[in-house]
Design an enzyme around this catalytic site. Sequence first.
Site, PDB file in Angstrom:
ATOM      1  N   LYS A 252      -2.469 -10.900 -16.661  1.00  0.00           N
ATOM      2  CA  LYS A 252      -3.425 -10.066 -15.922  1.00  0.00           C
ATOM      3  C   LYS A 252      -3.814  -8.896 -16.814  1.00  0.00           C
ATOM      4  O   LYS A 252      -2.970  -8.118 -17.238  1.00  0.00           O
ATOM      5  CB  LYS A 252      -2.792  -9.543 -14.621  1.00  0.00           C
ATOM      6  CG  LYS A 252      -3.625  -8.443 -13.931  1.00  0.00           C
ATOM      7  CD  LYS A 252      -2.997  -7.961 -12.619  1.00  0.00           C
ATOM      8  CE  LYS A 252      -3.736  -6.737 -12.061  1.00  0.00           C
ATOM      9  NZ  LYS A 252      -3.170  -6.234 -10.792  1.00  0.00           N
ATOM     10  N   ASP A 257      -7.550  -0.172 -12.750  1.00  0.00           N
ATOM     11  CA  ASP A 257      -7.632  -0.629 -11.370  1.00  0.00           C
ATOM     12  C   ASP A 257      -7.780   0.564 -10.438  1.00  0.00           C
ATOM     13  O   ASP A 257      -6.798   1.202 -10.065  1.00  0.00           O
ATOM     14  CB  ASP A 257      -6.366  -1.435 -11.015  1.00  0.00           C
ATOM     15  CG  ASP A 257      -6.389  -1.926  -9.573  1.00  0.00           C
ATOM     16  OD1 ASP A 257      -7.476  -1.893  -8.950  1.00  0.00           O
ATOM     17  OD2 ASP A 257      -5.313  -2.348  -9.085  1.00  0.00           O
ATOM     18  N   LYS A 264      -8.085   3.272  -4.228  1.00  0.00           N
ATOM     19  CA  LYS A 264      -6.720   3.809  -4.192  1.00  0.00           C
ATOM     20  C   LYS A 264      -6.748   5.328  -3.951  1.00  0.00           C
ATOM     21  O   LYS A 264      -7.738   5.992  -4.224  1.00  0.00           O
ATOM     22  CB  LYS A 264      -6.028   3.531  -5.533  1.00  0.00           C
ATOM     23  CG  LYS A 264      -5.655   2.091  -5.779  1.00  0.00           C
ATOM     24  CD  LYS A 264      -4.940   1.936  -7.113  1.00  0.00           C
ATOM     25  CE  LYS A 264      -4.586   0.486  -7.410  1.00  0.00           C
ATOM     26  NZ  LYS A 264      -3.630  -0.102  -6.455  1.00  0.00           N
ATOM     27  N   ASP A 275      -2.500  -1.477 -15.841  1.00  0.00           N
ATOM     28  CA  ASP A 275      -2.617  -2.683 -15.026  1.00  0.00           C
ATOM     29  C   ASP A 275      -3.011  -3.896 -15.883  1.00  0.00           C
ATOM     30  O   ASP A 275      -3.296  -4.966 -15.361  1.00  0.00           O
ATOM     31  CB  ASP A 275      -3.626  -2.439 -13.899  1.00  0.00           C
ATOM     32  CG  ASP A 275      -3.351  -3.291 -12.672  1.00  0.00           C
ATOM     33  OD1 ASP A 275      -2.245  -3.842 -12.566  1.00  0.00           O
ATOM     34  OD2 ASP A 275      -4.270  -3.410 -11.838  1.00  0.00           O
ATOM     35  N   ASP A 334      -8.637  -4.277  -3.641  1.00  0.00           N
ATOM     36  CA  ASP A 334      -7.527  -3.801  -4.474  1.00  0.00           C
ATOM     37  C   ASP A 334      -6.517  -4.916  -4.765  1.00  0.00           C
ATOM     38  O   ASP A 334      -5.631  -4.748  -5.594  1.00  0.00           O
ATOM     39  CB  ASP A 334      -6.836  -2.616  -3.784  1.00  0.00           C
ATOM     40  CG  ASP A 334      -5.961  -1.802  -4.724  1.00  0.00           C
ATOM     41  OD1 ASP A 334      -6.053  -2.016  -5.953  1.00  0.00           O
ATOM     42  OD2 ASP A 334      -5.191  -0.956  -4.221  1.00  0.00           O
ATOM     43  N   GLU A 336      -6.902  -7.413  -6.599  1.00  0.00           N
ATOM     44  CA  GLU A 336      -7.840  -8.010  -7.559  1.00  0.00           C
ATOM     45  C   GLU A 336      -7.150  -8.847  -8.630  1.00  0.00           C
ATOM     46  O   GLU A 336      -7.775  -9.727  -9.216  1.00  0.00           O
ATOM     47  CB  GLU A 336      -8.667  -6.895  -8.234  1.00  0.00           C
ATOM     48  CG  GLU A 336      -8.019  -6.205  -9.445  1.00  0.00           C
ATOM     49  CD  GLU A 336      -6.732  -5.459  -9.120  1.00  0.00           C
ATOM     50  OE1 GLU A 336      -6.526  -5.118  -7.948  1.00  0.00           O
ATOM     51  OE2 GLU A 336      -5.925  -5.232 -10.036  1.00  0.00           O
ATOM     52  N   ARG A 338      -4.889 -11.173  -8.517  1.00  0.00           N
ATOM     53  CA  ARG A 338      -4.830 -12.607  -8.208  1.00  0.00           C
ATOM     54  C   ARG A 338      -6.209 -13.246  -8.335  1.00  0.00           C
ATOM     55  O   ARG A 338      -6.317 -14.423  -8.658  1.00  0.00           O
ATOM     56  CB  ARG A 338      -4.214 -12.794  -6.813  1.00  0.00           C
ATOM     57  CG  ARG A 338      -5.021 -12.221  -5.685  1.00  0.00           C
ATOM     58  CD  ARG A 338      -4.189 -11.942  -4.429  1.00  0.00           C
ATOM     59  NE  ARG A 338      -3.362 -10.739  -4.565  1.00  0.00           N
ATOM     60  CZ  ARG A 338      -2.553 -10.280  -3.624  1.00  0.00           C
ATOM     61  NH1 ARG A 338      -2.422 -10.930  -2.471  1.00  0.00           N
ATOM     62  NH2 ARG A 338      -1.861  -9.173  -3.820  1.00  0.00           N
TER      63      ARG A 338
HETATM   64  N1  BES Z   1      -2.232  -3.208  -9.778  1.00  0.00           N
HETATM   65  C1  BES Z   1      -1.858  -3.152  -8.422  1.00  0.00           C
HETATM   66  C2  BES Z   1      -0.341  -3.301  -8.220  1.00  0.00           C
HETATM   67  C3  BES Z   1       0.501  -2.160  -8.744  1.00  0.00           C
HETATM   68  C4  BES Z   1       0.817  -1.113  -7.921  1.00  0.00           C
HETATM   69  C5  BES Z   1       0.983  -2.186 -10.027  1.00  0.00           C
HETATM   70  C6  BES Z   1       1.609  -0.085  -8.394  1.00  0.00           C
HETATM   71  C7  BES Z   1       1.774  -1.161 -10.498  1.00  0.00           C
HETATM   72  C8  BES Z   1       2.090  -0.108  -9.679  1.00  0.00           C
HETATM   73  C9  BES Z   1      -2.529  -4.265  -7.650  1.00  0.00           C
HETATM   74  O1  BES Z   1      -3.794  -4.622  -8.089  1.00  0.00           O
HETATM   75  C10 BES Z   1      -2.684  -3.790  -6.246  1.00  0.00           C
HETATM   76  O2  BES Z   1      -3.415  -2.866  -6.036  1.00  0.00           O
HETATM   77  N2  BES Z   1      -1.971  -4.414  -5.327  1.00  0.00           N
HETATM   78  C11 BES Z   1      -1.998  -4.029  -3.975  1.00  0.00           C
HETATM   79  C12 BES Z   1      -2.093  -5.269  -3.145  1.00  0.00           C
HETATM   80  C13 BES Z   1      -2.438  -5.010  -1.717  1.00  0.00           C
HETATM   81  C14 BES Z   1      -3.852  -4.491  -1.584  1.00  0.00           C
HETATM   82  C15 BES Z   1      -2.281  -6.310  -0.947  1.00  0.00           C
HETATM   83  C16 BES Z   1      -0.719  -3.271  -3.677  1.00  0.00           C
HETATM   84  O3  BES Z   1       0.329  -3.623  -4.231  1.00  0.00           O
HETATM   85  O4  BES Z   1      -0.774  -2.310  -2.914  1.00  0.00           O
HETATM   86 ZN    ZN Z   2      -4.193  -4.259 -10.045  1.00  0.00          ZN
HETATM   87 MN    MN Z   3      -5.301  -3.432  -7.231  1.00  0.00          MN
END
Ligand code: BES
Ligand code: ZN
Ligand code: MN
Length: 487
Positions: A252, A257, A264, A275, A334, A336, A338
């Site tokens: 990834k 992000d 966020k 990210d 968010d 994204e 996947r």
């Molecule tokens: N890049 C983030 C995950 C992340 C969060 C990595 C904190 C490192 C530290 C990912 O794209 C994301 O935002 N995931 C969301 C998913 C949710 C919207 C289902 C998350 O983990 O909150």
């Molecule tokens: Zn992300």
């Molecule tokens: Mn995200």
Amino acid sequence: MKIQFLDAATSGATRLIARFVNQDAVPADLEPVLASGAQIARFSGKAGQLFDGFVERDGQVVRVALVGIGAADAKDRKGAIERAGAGVVAKYLTSGETALTLDFTGAGLSAEDAAGALLGATLRSWRHDVYRTKLGDDKKPSLTDITVVGAPEGTEAAWEVEQAIAQGVAFTRELVTEPANIIYPESFVDRARDRLEGTGVVLRVLDEDEMGALGMGSLLGVSQGSVRPARILVMEWNGGEPGTKPIAFVGKGVTFDTGGISLKQPPGMEDMKWDMGGAGAVTGAMLAIALRKANANVVGVCGLVENMPDGNAQRPGDVVTSMSGQTIEVINTDAEGRLVLCDALTWVQREYQPTRIVDLATLTGAIILSLAHEYAGLFSNDDALAADLSAAGDASGDRLWRMPMGPAYDKLIDSPIADIRNVGPRYGGSITAAQFLLRFIENDTPWAHLDIAGTVWSDKPGATWDKGATGFGVRLLDRFVRDTLEA
Ligand code: BES
Ligand code: ZN
Ligand code: MN
């Protein structure tokens, strides 16, 4: 760090000498003042201990460090020795000394042990100070040279392999550390091209037109709010039997992000420059295995995009069509990672028919709630692959913890309007993310997903890293290639 090997400490030895000491085996040939000092300081050679003192030798003041490496039969002997090498560098990196003699005499190390200590030392010396124009002289790294004495036979050859790993980890850390105005999809590709030039790695790059023609509506949907065009970077290392199918590493690479329209919160958003840690790990691993000329066929694929809110950004509720043909309801922009990975996974399967696939991604905050910063989450449809990866994790120190998958979790990402939705309920967020990816694995190809969100970045120094980028994944993937394809 420049490393050179000498047969014995010469009179030209440096002003700073570090000597490796086994548990309860403080050398008998030390000056009395050092031996007593060590005793007073309760130094016994336990792993993690470091005592340093000053003595006069030939009319010069010499700084001598005694570095504990623990008992010769300790369970984690290899790790203790690596951490000892790292500990010495952590102690003296900004000490003002430029040269260090590392003395292994009498420590009873194998060549692999000694090379491991040098790997620890080199990894711990890595810093990224390019943007710190006002760093005081006393804060700048001073140590540049290590002279190794008393190394066992074969250490130089063993180090030749390990230094490739050190370079791979360093490159990953560099990519991860660079801010998102410097590293974005195109510049990631440029940086990788520069670094991989001359290594024998073959690069391919897909631009947005090519991705569009391939039907990668899911990856491109993430990218459409950004002015930075997306890229897929492909790195082939063909060091194995010609014609045998490769294993694939998929990363990834969200270079920033913001969350997109599902924006966020501001606090901590700056962390989302890393990210792209999965793509960084894949790229560093490709460098490492190429530099050590691995006898294996490996393809690395990075899905590189920036996730931004914009008038042209995708909206929650949008339905996109992935390269696989499956339609996806984008509930949360968010989630994204996947959406990027699924098209990269489909593409690598159709293009290379890999025998095994491992993806690495900073995919969910939920994995940090589960495992904190100690393990990355391991999800797999194949027990043998999961076992091989777990073993490589334990051996390399990039540790993995296997998480569950199954049809009950899979049901949670069904969509009322499309084939699949990109988020499930609040609970089990790391698992439903993995279930999403599994829907894009064809013909039961052995696949594993590593959620590395908790291990890419560290807010405090560790044994072999300063605070910041850890380089997680490079040593894991290298070890996995060594033990499953080259053994
Ligand atoms: N890049 C983030 C995950 C992340 C969060 C990595 C904190 C490192 C530290 C990912 O794209 C994301 O935002 N995931 C969301 C998913 C949710 C919207 C289902 C998350 O983990 O909150
Ligand atoms: Zn992300
Ligand atoms: Mn995200």
